[in-house]
Scaffold this motif. Structure first.
Motif, mmCIF file in Angstrom:
data_model
loop_
_atom_site.group_PDB
_atom_site.id
_atom_site.type_symbol
_atom_site.label_atom_id
_atom_site.label_comp_id
_atom_site.label_asym_id
_atom_site.label_seq_id
_atom_site.Cartn_x
_atom_site.Cartn_y
_atom_site.Cartn_z
ATOM 1 N N THR A 44 0.199 -1.632 -0.345
ATOM 2 C CA THR A 44 0.413 0.358 -0.133
ATOM 3 C C THR A 44 1.052 1.378 -0.100
ATOM 4 O O THR A 44 0.398 2.246 0.379
ATOM 5 N N LYS A 45 2.267 0.966 -0.639
ATOM 6 C CA LYS A 45 2.911 2.538 -0.935
ATOM 7 C C LYS A 45 2.160 3.520 -1.464
ATOM 8 O O LYS A 45 2.084 2.678 -2.364
ATOM 9 N N ASP A 46 1.901 4.673 -0.999
ATOM 10 C CA ASP A 46 1.291 5.429 -2.100
ATOM 11 C C ASP A 46 2.116 6.467 -3.679
ATOM 12 O O ASP A 46 3.516 6.386 -3.278
ATOM 13 N N GLN A 47 2.165 5.557 -4.105
ATOM 14 C CA GLN A 47 2.596 6.501 -5.500
ATOM 15 C C GLN A 47 1.499 7.789 -6.181
ATOM 16 O O GLN A 47 2.306 7.631 -7.853
ATOM 17 N N SER A 48 1.050 8.339 -5.266
ATOM 18 C CA SER A 48 -0.052 10.122 -6.101
ATOM 19 C C SER A 48 0.881 10.799 -6.416
ATOM 20 O O SER A 48 0.915 11.335 -7.534
ATOM 21 N N ALA A 49 1.892 10.524 -5.740
ATOM 22 C CA ALA A 49 2.685 12.351 -6.484
ATOM 23 C C ALA A 49 3.307 11.673 -7.481
ATOM 24 O O ALA A 49 3.459 12.819 -8.105
ATOM 25 N N THR A 50 3.847 10.131 -7.970
ATOM 26 C CA THR A 50 3.690 10.706 -9.554
ATOM 27 C C THR A 50 3.308 9.969 -10.393
ATOM 28 O O THR A 50 3.994 9.784 -11.756
ATOM 29 N N LEU A 51 2.135 10.174 -10.339
ATOM 30 C CA LEU A 51 1.183 10.119 -11.203
ATOM 31 C C LEU A 51 1.538 11.296 -12.763
ATOM 32 O O LEU A 51 1.876 12.274 -11.706
ATOM 33 N N LYS A 52 0.925 11.174 -13.520
ATOM 34 C CA LYS A 52 1.303 12.313 -14.313
ATOM 35 C C LYS A 52 -0.180 12.035 -15.350
ATOM 36 O O LYS A 52 -0.504 10.877 -15.646
ATOM 37 N N ALA A 53 -0.277 12.505 -16.146
ATOM 38 C CA ALA A 53 -1.684 12.342 -16.665
ATOM 39 C C ALA A 53 -1.208 11.428 -18.270
ATOM 40 O O ALA A 53 -0.110 11.293 -17.930
#
Length: 134
Positions: A44-53
């Motif tokens: 469950t490590k959050d990868q939100s900061a690495t998301l892109k369009a």
């Protein structure tokens, strides 16, 4: 009648040894629990900061505390597709109002982590990719 032992009687060597073993056992259990918490499996490590369009993701957290996992858009678990990553944005309604097709947003705020992800439901979810020339 039995007699009470006098106060301030020193412990016997057997009692001292038993108490030390109990304390050592408690320390080992706490150390094992801490090690598992720190180094155990974390899917469950959050990868939100690495998301892109264009990226797709699955929310492993809750609606209030999202924890995203970036996936291939054809993955059956890739529920959402990112339409826009708005770094340094704070309010999701303003950050996503000009993004057509947005069905949801994810906001992260904290020390050095201010951003809004505008997303929609993933239309490619579970579809197999076709290779050119196949």
């Amino acid at each position: 009648m039995s007699q009470m032992p006098p106060l301030n009687t020193p412990y016997t060597p057997a009692q001292i040894r038993r108490n030390r073993l109990i304390l050592l056992g408690l320390i080992l259990v706490l150390a094992a629990m801490t090690a598992f918490w720190a180094f155990g499996p974390h899917d469950t490590k959050d990868q939100s900061a690495t998301l892109k369009a264009g990226d797709c993701f699955e929310n492993l957290g809750t609606n209030k505390e999202a924890k995203t996992k970036k996936l291939d858009c054809t993955d059956p678990h890739a529920d959402y597709k990112v339409l826009k990553m708005n770094a340094n944005a704070v309010v999701d309604t303003f950050a996503c109002e000009d993004v057509p097709g947005t069905t949801g947003s994810l906001t992260q705020s904290g020390p050095g982590k201010w951003f809004v992800v505008c997303f929609k439901n993933n239309d490619e979810k579970g579809k197999k990719q076709h290779r050119a020339g196949a």
